[in-house]
Design an enzyme around this catalytic site. Structure first.
Site, PDB file in Angstrom:
ATOM      1  N   CYS A 126       5.680  -0.358   7.604  1.00 44.52           N
ATOM      2  CA  CYS A 126       5.197   0.717   7.055  1.00 44.52           C
ATOM      3  C   CYS A 126       6.399   1.134   6.193  1.00 44.52           C
ATOM      4  O   CYS A 126       7.597   1.236   6.872  1.00 44.52           O
ATOM      5  CB  CYS A 126       4.768   1.724   7.873  1.00 44.52           C
ATOM      6  SG  CYS A 126       4.383   3.290   7.079  1.00 44.52           S
ATOM      7  N   LEU A 127       6.286   1.445   5.048  1.00 43.27           N
ATOM      8  CA  LEU A 127       7.459   2.012   4.128  1.00 43.27           C
ATOM      9  C   LEU A 127       8.052   3.347   4.710  1.00 43.27           C
ATOM     10  O   LEU A 127       9.343   3.580   4.473  1.00 43.27           O
ATOM     11  CB  LEU A 127       7.042   2.340   2.824  1.00 43.27           C
ATOM     12  CG  LEU A 127       6.543   0.935   1.980  1.00 43.27           C
ATOM     13  CD1 LEU A 127       5.804   1.533   0.748  1.00 43.27           C
ATOM     14  CD2 LEU A 127       7.765   0.024   1.854  1.00 43.27           C
TER      15      LEU A 127
ATOM     16  N   GLN B 158       2.674   9.782   1.802  1.00 42.18           N
ATOM     17  CA  GLN B 158       4.084   9.265   2.182  1.00 42.18           C
ATOM     18  C   GLN B 158       4.929   9.693   0.824  1.00 42.18           C
ATOM     19  O   GLN B 158       6.146   9.765   1.017  1.00 42.18           O
ATOM     20  CB  GLN B 158       3.718   7.759   1.763  1.00 42.18           C
ATOM     21  CG  GLN B 158       3.496   7.248   3.220  1.00 42.18           C
ATOM     22  CD  GLN B 158       3.229   5.635   3.073  1.00 42.18           C
ATOM     23  OE1 GLN B 158       2.227   5.073   2.726  1.00 42.18           O
ATOM     24  NE2 GLN B 158       4.132   4.979   3.799  1.00 42.18           N
TER      25      GLN B 158
ATOM     26  N   GLY C  88       0.820  -1.301   0.017  1.00 40.75           N
ATOM     27  CA  GLY C  88      -0.144   0.047   0.122  1.00 40.75           C
ATOM     28  C   GLY C  88       0.796   1.280  -0.008  1.00 40.75           C
ATOM     29  O   GLY C  88       2.163   1.241   0.383  1.00 40.75           O
TER      30      GLY C  88
ATOM     31  N   HIS D 222      -4.803   1.101   7.679  1.00 42.38           N
ATOM     32  CA  HIS D 222      -3.424   1.813   7.816  1.00 42.38           C
ATOM     33  C   HIS D 222      -3.158   2.861   6.918  1.00 42.38           C
ATOM     34  O   HIS D 222      -2.810   4.052   7.222  1.00 42.38           O
ATOM     35  CB  HIS D 222      -2.329   0.290   7.343  1.00 42.38           C
ATOM     36  CG  HIS D 222      -0.941   0.970   7.222  1.00 42.38           C
ATOM     37  ND1 HIS D 222      -0.114   0.562   8.249  1.00 42.38           N
ATOM     38  CD2 HIS D 222      -0.267   1.782   6.535  1.00 42.38           C
ATOM     39  CE1 HIS D 222       1.137   0.908   7.805  1.00 42.38           C
ATOM     40  NE2 HIS D 222       0.928   1.949   6.707  1.00 42.38           N
ATOM     41  N   GLU D 223      -3.809   2.723   5.372  1.00 44.02           N
ATOM     42  CA  GLU D 223      -3.564   3.886   4.522  1.00 44.02           C
ATOM     43  C   GLU D 223      -4.614   5.086   5.007  1.00 44.02           C
ATOM     44  O   GLU D 223      -4.138   6.169   4.723  1.00 44.02           O
ATOM     45  CB  GLU D 223      -3.844   3.473   3.277  1.00 44.02           C
ATOM     46  CG  GLU D 223      -3.024   2.262   2.726  1.00 44.02           C
ATOM     47  CD  GLU D 223      -1.480   2.351   2.791  1.00 44.02           C
ATOM     48  OE1 GLU D 223      -1.004   3.403   3.101  1.00 44.02           O
ATOM     49  OE2 GLU D 223      -0.807   1.362   2.959  1.00 44.02           O
TER      50      GLU D 223
ATOM     51  N   HIS E 100      -2.670   7.074   7.465  1.00 44.26           N
ATOM     52  CA  HIS E 100      -1.933   7.981   6.715  1.00 44.26           C
ATOM     53  C   HIS E 100      -2.771   9.291   6.288  1.00 44.26           C
ATOM     54  O   HIS E 100      -1.764  10.318   6.516  1.00 44.26           O
ATOM     55  CB  HIS E 100      -1.155   7.209   5.513  1.00 44.26           C
ATOM     56  CG  HIS E 100       0.022   6.604   6.029  1.00 44.26           C
ATOM     57  ND1 HIS E 100       1.130   6.984   6.555  1.00 44.26           N
ATOM     58  CD2 HIS E 100       0.100   5.213   5.849  1.00 44.26           C
ATOM     59  CE1 HIS E 100       1.904   5.962   6.638  1.00 44.26           C
ATOM     60  NE2 HIS E 100       1.406   4.874   6.023  1.00 44.26           N
TER      61      HIS E 100
HETATM   62  O1  GNR Z   1       3.940  -2.611   2.657  1.00 44.71           O
HETATM   63  C1  GNR Z   1       3.340  -2.318   3.660  1.00 44.71           C
HETATM   64  N1  GNR Z   1       2.731  -3.620   4.250  1.00 44.71           N
HETATM   65  C2  GNR Z   1       2.053  -3.860   5.427  1.00 44.71           C
HETATM   66  C3  GNR Z   1       1.994  -4.796   6.029  1.00 44.71           C
HETATM   67  C4  GNR Z   1       1.137  -4.874   7.148  1.00 44.71           C
HETATM   68  C5  GNR Z   1       0.120  -3.878   7.484  1.00 44.71           C
HETATM   69  C6  GNR Z   1       0.257  -2.863   6.689  1.00 44.71           C
HETATM   70  C7  GNR Z   1       1.115  -2.605   5.657  1.00 44.71           C
HETATM   71  S1  GNR Z   1       1.211  -1.200   4.604  1.00 44.71           S
HETATM   72  C8  GNR Z   1       2.616  -1.368   4.008  1.00 44.71           C
HETATM   73  C9  GNR Z   1       3.107  -0.133   3.083  1.00 44.71           C
HETATM   74  C10 GNR Z   1       3.012   1.252   3.625  1.00 44.71           C
HETATM   75  O2  GNR Z   1       3.767   1.670   4.439  1.00 44.71           O
HETATM   76  N2  GNR Z   1       1.902   1.733   3.275  1.00 44.71           N
HETATM   77  O3  GNR Z   1       1.378   2.923   3.869  1.00 44.71           O
HETATM   78 NI    NI Z   2       2.500   2.898   6.217  1.00 43.76          NI
END
Ligand code: GNR
Ligand code: NI
Length: 172
Positions: A93-94, A51, A46, A135-136, A139
């Protein structure tokens, strides 16, 4: 197509809530393409627009595994309209390279959004897709996974990110 630099914690721009998308034009389509290229290259499942430093309410998700065809989902101006149950998932999270932590979220979500052309849709998701949507969506509201955990885990995440940066040679 272009790879975009991904902002890393503690960049203050990650804490700013994003603004609604109002123009569904070629520029938006280009942003979505560049975000997709960036997400696949990372690799990640995601990516939210803030980001990559764009403060718009937009994120993309693709949870297809390597042996499956890609399945890019684009969420513009998303609204989570229903959250049910709970699940705990080990999240990464990236913007937090090197860190991972168990986060408690809803098991199932119902989300309304538009695609990159402005067409509205509604989606019900569970499992990893439900985790990724939450999660997104965090963000684009300026909320990070470190904000969802207790102080002990917060320190662990900070240390993991710091150590990963030292290993990568980009921190003092
Ligand atoms: O790549 C991602 N893997 C992930 C794994 C478990 C729960 C959420 C994520 S999102 C993350 C990419 C990211 O930071 N998206 O904002
Ligand atoms: Ni993230």
């Amino acid at each position: 197509m272009a790879l975009l630099p991904i902002l890393k914690y503690p960049d203050p721009r990650l804490k700013e809530p994003a603004l609604p998308v109002t123009k569904f034009d070629a520029e938006l389509e280009k942003l979505v393409e560049d975000m997709a290229e960036t997400m696949y290259a990372a690799p990640g499942i995601g990516l939210a627009a803030n980001q990559v430093g764009v403060l718009l309410r937009l994120f993309i998700i693709d949870i297809a595994s390597e042996d499956e065809p890609s399945d890019l989902k684009v969420f513009v101006n998303p609204e989570i309209v229903e959250l049910t149950g709970t699940q705990v998932y080990e999240e990464g999270c990236l913007s937090f390279p090197g860190a991972s932590e168990e986060i408690k979220r809803a098991a199932k979500v119902r989300v309304r959004a538009q695609d990159q052309k402005g067409n509205p849709f509604e989606l019900v998701a569970d499992g990893l897709l439900a985790v990724a949507i939450q999660h997104e969506n965090d963000h684009i509201n300026g909320v990070l996974m470190i904000d969802k955990v207790n102080p002990l885990k917060r320190r662990k995440i900070s240390r993991q990110v710091h150590d990963a940066q030292v290993r990568a040679g980009d921190a003092i």
